[in-house]
Design a protein around this motif. Structure first.
Motif, PDB file in Angstrom:
ATOM      1  N   ALA A 260       0.869  -1.180   0.000  1.00  0.00           N
ATOM      2  CA  ALA A 260       0.000   0.000   0.000  1.00  0.00           C
ATOM      3  C   ALA A 260       0.901   1.223   0.000  1.00  0.00           C
ATOM      4  O   ALA A 260       1.827   1.325   0.807  1.00  0.00           O
ATOM      5  N   GLY A 261       0.662   2.148  -0.933  1.00  0.00           N
ATOM      6  CA  GLY A 261       1.482   3.346  -0.990  1.00  0.00           C
ATOM      7  C   GLY A 261       1.121   4.230  -2.166  1.00  0.00           C
ATOM      8  O   GLY A 261       0.414   3.807  -3.091  1.00  0.00           O
ATOM      9  N   GLY A 262       1.628   5.446  -2.124  1.00  0.00           N
ATOM     10  CA  GLY A 262       1.320   6.429  -3.154  1.00  0.00           C
ATOM     11  C   GLY A 262       1.875   6.044  -4.518  1.00  0.00           C
ATOM     12  O   GLY A 262       2.903   5.368  -4.626  1.00  0.00           O
ATOM     13  N   MET A 263       1.200   6.507  -5.562  1.00  0.00           N
ATOM     14  CA  MET A 263       1.591   6.165  -6.930  1.00  0.00           C
ATOM     15  C   MET A 263       2.580   7.214  -7.459  1.00  0.00           C
ATOM     16  O   MET A 263       2.254   8.000  -8.338  1.00  0.00           O
ATOM     17  N   HIS A 264       3.804   7.196  -6.890  1.00  0.00           N
ATOM     18  CA  HIS A 264       4.818   8.125  -7.382  1.00  0.00           C
ATOM     19  C   HIS A 264       6.068   7.354  -7.776  1.00  0.00           C
ATOM     20  O   HIS A 264       6.333   6.260  -7.278  1.00  0.00           O
ATOM     21  N   GLY A 265       6.822   7.965  -8.682  1.00  0.00           N
ATOM     22  CA  GLY A 265       7.984   7.284  -9.230  1.00  0.00           C
ATOM     23  C   GLY A 265       7.590   6.433 -10.426  1.00  0.00           C
ATOM     24  O   GLY A 265       6.407   6.284 -10.746  1.00  0.00           O
ATOM     25  N   PRO A 266       8.568   5.823 -11.108  1.00  0.00           N
ATOM     26  CA  PRO A 266       8.280   5.090 -12.343  1.00  0.00           C
ATOM     27  C   PRO A 266       7.790   3.661 -12.154  1.00  0.00           C
ATOM     28  O   PRO A 266       7.235   3.078 -13.087  1.00  0.00           O
ATOM     29  N   ILE A 267       7.967   3.070 -10.960  1.00  0.00           N
ATOM     30  CA  ILE A 267       7.688   1.640 -10.772  1.00  0.00           C
ATOM     31  C   ILE A 267       6.284   1.400 -10.212  1.00  0.00           C
ATOM     32  O   ILE A 267       5.571   0.494 -10.654  1.00  0.00           O
ATOM     33  N   ARG A 268       5.855   2.206  -9.273  1.00  0.00           N
ATOM     34  CA  ARG A 268       4.581   1.949  -8.600  1.00  0.00           C
ATOM     35  C   ARG A 268       3.364   2.027  -9.525  1.00  0.00           C
ATOM     36  O   ARG A 268       2.438   1.207  -9.376  1.00  0.00           O
ATOM     37  N   PRO A 269       3.308   2.974 -10.475  1.00  0.00           N
ATOM     38  CA  PRO A 269       2.149   2.966 -11.386  1.00  0.00           C
ATOM     39  C   PRO A 269       2.003   1.638 -12.124  1.00  0.00           C
ATOM     40  O   PRO A 269       0.880   1.154 -12.328  1.00  0.00           O
ATOM     41  N   ASN A 270       3.112   1.045 -12.507  1.00  0.00           N
ATOM     42  CA  ASN A 270       3.099  -0.257 -13.166  1.00  0.00           C
ATOM     43  C   ASN A 270       2.563  -1.331 -12.229  1.00  0.00           C
ATOM     44  O   ASN A 270       1.725  -2.170 -12.609  1.00  0.00           O
ATOM     45  N   LEU A 271       3.019  -1.310 -10.980  1.00  0.00           N
ATOM     46  CA  LEU A 271       2.562  -2.277  -9.985  1.00  0.00           C
ATOM     47  C   LEU A 271       1.066  -2.148  -9.735  1.00  0.00           C
ATOM     48  O   LEU A 271       0.327  -3.147  -9.727  1.00  0.00           O
ATOM     49  N   LEU A 272       0.599  -0.918  -9.555  1.00  0.00           N
ATOM     50  CA  LEU A 272      -0.828  -0.719  -9.280  1.00  0.00           C
ATOM     51  C   LEU A 272      -1.681  -1.021 -10.510  1.00  0.00           C
ATOM     52  O   LEU A 272      -2.796  -1.541 -10.379  1.00  0.00           O
TER      53      LEU A 272
ATOM     54  N   LEU B 298      25.914  -8.870   3.980  1.00  0.00           N
ATOM     55  CA  LEU B 298      24.648  -9.595   4.043  1.00  0.00           C
ATOM     56  C   LEU B 298      24.299 -10.161   2.671  1.00  0.00           C
ATOM     57  O   LEU B 298      24.386  -9.464   1.659  1.00  0.00           O
ATOM     58  N   GLN B 299      23.916 -11.410   2.644  1.00  0.00           N
ATOM     59  CA  GLN B 299      23.482 -12.063   1.407  1.00  0.00           C
ATOM     60  C   GLN B 299      21.973 -11.858   1.274  1.00  0.00           C
ATOM     61  O   GLN B 299      21.184 -12.629   1.824  1.00  0.00           O
ATOM     62  N   TRP B 300      21.590 -10.817   0.544  1.00  0.00           N
ATOM     63  CA  TRP B 300      20.179 -10.465   0.441  1.00  0.00           C
ATOM     64  C   TRP B 300      19.333 -11.584  -0.162  1.00  0.00           C
ATOM     65  O   TRP B 300      18.145 -11.702   0.153  1.00  0.00           O
ATOM     66  N   GLU B 301      19.937 -12.408  -1.012  1.00  0.00           N
ATOM     67  CA  GLU B 301      19.170 -13.505  -1.616  1.00  0.00           C
ATOM     68  C   GLU B 301      18.745 -14.538  -0.577  1.00  0.00           C
ATOM     69  O   GLU B 301      17.864 -15.362  -0.834  1.00  0.00           O
ATOM     70  N   ALA B 302      19.351 -14.482   0.630  1.00  0.00           N
ATOM     71  CA  ALA B 302      18.992 -15.436   1.683  1.00  0.00           C
ATOM     72  C   ALA B 302      17.791 -14.978   2.506  1.00  0.00           C
ATOM     73  O   ALA B 302      17.247 -15.765   3.292  1.00  0.00           O
ATOM     74  N   PHE B 303      17.355 -13.714   2.333  1.00  0.00           N
ATOM     75  CA  PHE B 303      16.220 -13.252   3.132  1.00  0.00           C
ATOM     76  C   PHE B 303      15.301 -12.306   2.360  1.00  0.00           C
ATOM     77  O   PHE B 303      14.435 -11.655   2.951  1.00  0.00           O
ATOM     78  N   SER B 304      15.473 -12.211   1.055  1.00  0.00           N
ATOM     79  CA  SER B 304      14.582 -11.376   0.258  1.00  0.00           C
ATOM     80  C   SER B 304      14.464 -11.962  -1.138  1.00  0.00           C
ATOM     81  O   SER B 304      15.218 -12.865  -1.514  1.00  0.00           O
ATOM     82  N   VAL B 305      13.521 -11.435  -1.900  1.00  0.00           N
ATOM     83  CA  VAL B 305      13.343 -11.835  -3.297  1.00  0.00           C
ATOM     84  C   VAL B 305      13.504 -10.578  -4.136  1.00  0.00           C
ATOM     85  O   VAL B 305      12.865  -9.559  -3.857  1.00  0.00           O
ATOM     86  N   GLN B 306      14.363 -10.628  -5.129  1.00  0.00           N
ATOM     87  CA  GLN B 306      14.529  -9.494  -6.031  1.00  0.00           C
ATOM     88  C   GLN B 306      13.910  -9.840  -7.379  1.00  0.00           C
ATOM     89  O   GLN B 306      14.282 -10.844  -7.991  1.00  0.00           O
ATOM     90  N   ILE B 307      12.951  -9.040  -7.789  1.00  0.00           N
ATOM     91  CA  ILE B 307      12.218  -9.286  -9.032  1.00  0.00           C
ATOM     92  C   ILE B 307      12.425  -8.107  -9.971  1.00  0.00           C
ATOM     93  O   ILE B 307      12.291  -6.949  -9.566  1.00  0.00           O
ATOM     94  N   ASP B 308      12.773  -8.427 -11.198  1.00  0.00           N
ATOM     95  CA  ASP B 308      12.963  -7.376 -12.197  1.00  0.00           C
ATOM     96  C   ASP B 308      11.654  -6.634 -12.429  1.00  0.00           C
ATOM     97  O   ASP B 308      10.574  -7.244 -12.443  1.00  0.00           O
ATOM     98  N   VAL B 309      11.760  -5.330 -12.586  1.00  0.00           N
ATOM     99  CA  VAL B 309      10.566  -4.506 -12.778  1.00  0.00           C
ATOM    100  C   VAL B 309       9.749  -4.989 -13.980  1.00  0.00           C
ATOM    101  O   VAL B 309       8.507  -4.940 -13.974  1.00  0.00           O
ATOM    102  N   SER B 310      10.413  -5.503 -14.987  1.00  0.00           N
ATOM    103  CA  SER B 310       9.708  -5.994 -16.176  1.00  0.00           C
ATOM    104  C   SER B 310       8.854  -7.228 -15.881  1.00  0.00           C
ATOM    105  O   SER B 310       7.966  -7.577 -16.664  1.00  0.00           O
ATOM    106  N   ASP B 311       9.117  -7.877 -14.733  1.00  0.00           N
ATOM    107  CA  ASP B 311       8.367  -9.083 -14.367  1.00  0.00           C
ATOM    108  C   ASP B 311       7.210  -8.801 -13.418  1.00  0.00           C
ATOM    109  O   ASP B 311       6.608  -9.743 -12.875  1.00  0.00           O
TER     110      ASP B 311
END
Length: 343
Positions: A182-194, A264-277
């Motif tokens: 939940a969050g405001g629709m600002h920046g280039p990524i969030r409009p795509n997500l929403l 810190l190995q971020w892949e061990a505690f998070s998921v990174q997904i390309d914006v195109s996906d």
């Protein structure tokens, strides 16, 4: 830890309140003030009053307070911020010998405000040579991971972590939702997500603004994954909030250097997904096995201490992680000098 035994930081006494020696300790840029206050008042193990034995030198100004006291609202003129930084560096380089010895390479500034990188342009050596500790760790805008430090953004409403995030539900509790944002629709990524997920799916709950009868943190605590898209700038406080909620962060960003990624190995505690996906979010997250999810969640629990603010600071907490990142770059300065001056 070797760092704890020998690392010494000198805090310049120059500069006047409120812009120097103070900073915000609540709301979205709280890490800026909390680090500054810890460095000024509590960090006896690391702080030295003898600049001749220091490994690094801290410029204790607050970009957030610069914006508050120097910036003319809606003017879009950042010149006063750059001028303050220029004046500050001029003063310390004139009064003290340490800046000129390395052209500021063993000096650091710390800023969580979005305009921290812009303010650092007030002095070209601060921008290009010094260690800049920034929430806005954007490689497309001049952030250099080899010398700069990515600072986690920690949103403290009223100066404290929400009590709801202090005791996440037990591991055997079933989390109702696959993912949440939940969050405001600002920046280039969030409009795509929403566009793809707002009101589209009961498993992936995506809102622009959460209705008042629903609770933000309750959704985090009841979701397996928490979506953390960048807004206008790359950093998002949702990453740390997700870690507190033991909700696996899903990083949706471009050009963002994740905090403490040296160790810190971020892949061990998070998921990174390309914006195109983003259109495939449910497919990607749904394909993560129960065993993989359990390991990710265990990873989140393991790193929580590294993103925790304590007063006073404790070993391995966020204050120590920031100093450790600075320490690594201080060592890197010597390596760069050695490699550029072969015997």
């Amino acid at each position: 830890m070797e760092m704890e035994k020998i690392f010494k930081v000198y805090v310049y006494p120059d500069g006047d309140l409120p812009i120097a020696h103070d900073g915000p300790c609540k709301d979205i840029y709280s890490i800026e003030g909390r680090f500054l206050h810890e460095m000024e008042h509590n960090a006896r193990n690391f702080r030295t009053n003898n600049p001749d034995v220091a490994h690094v030198y801290f410029l204790p100004f607050s970009v957030t307070w610069m914006v508050k006291y120097l910036y003319t609202p809606l003017s879009h003129d950042l010149t006063p911020l750059k001028q303050f930084v220029s004046d500050y560096v001029r003063v310390i380089s004139t009064k003290h010998p340490f800046w000129n010895r390395t052209q500021g390479a063993n000096h650091f500034m710390l800023a969580c405000h979005d305009w921290g990188p812009h303010a650092s342009q007030g002095n070209p050596f601060l921008y290009n040579t010094s260690i800049r500790v920034l929430c806005n760790a954007n490689t497309s805008e001049g952030f250099e991971p080899r010398k700069d430090v990515s600072l986690p953004e920690i949103h403290l409403y009223g100066g404290e972590v929400s009590p709801k995030l202090l005791s996440p539900p037990p591991d055997n509790t079933t989390r109702q939702f696959l993912a949440f944002f939940a969050g405001g629709m600002h920046g280039p990524i969030r409009p795509n997500l929403l566009h793809h997920w707002k009101n589209h799916d009961n498993d992936i709950r995506v809102y622009e603004y959460l209705p008042k009868d629903l609770d933000y943190y309750s959704f985090m605590l009841n979701s397996k994954f928490c979506l953390c898209p960048s807004g206008h700038e790359v950093a998002s406080p949702r990453i740390v909030e997700a870690i507190y909620a033991e909700c696996v962060p899903v990083i949706l960003s471009k050009y963002y250097v994740l905090p403490f990624s040296d160790v810190l190995q971020w892949e061990a505690f998070s998921v990174q997904i390309d914006v195109s996906d983003i259109p495939r979010l449910k497919e990607i997250l749904g394909a993560i096995s129960d065993d993989k999810y359990r390991k990710l969640k265990e990873g989140v629990k393991a790193v929580r201490k590294h993103f925790t603010l304590n007063q006073p600071a404790k070993r391995y907490d966020v204050f120590h992680m920031i100093l450790h990142s600075i320490w690594l770059r201080r060592l890197n300065i010597e390596l760069r000098e050695t490699s550029s001056n072969p015997i």
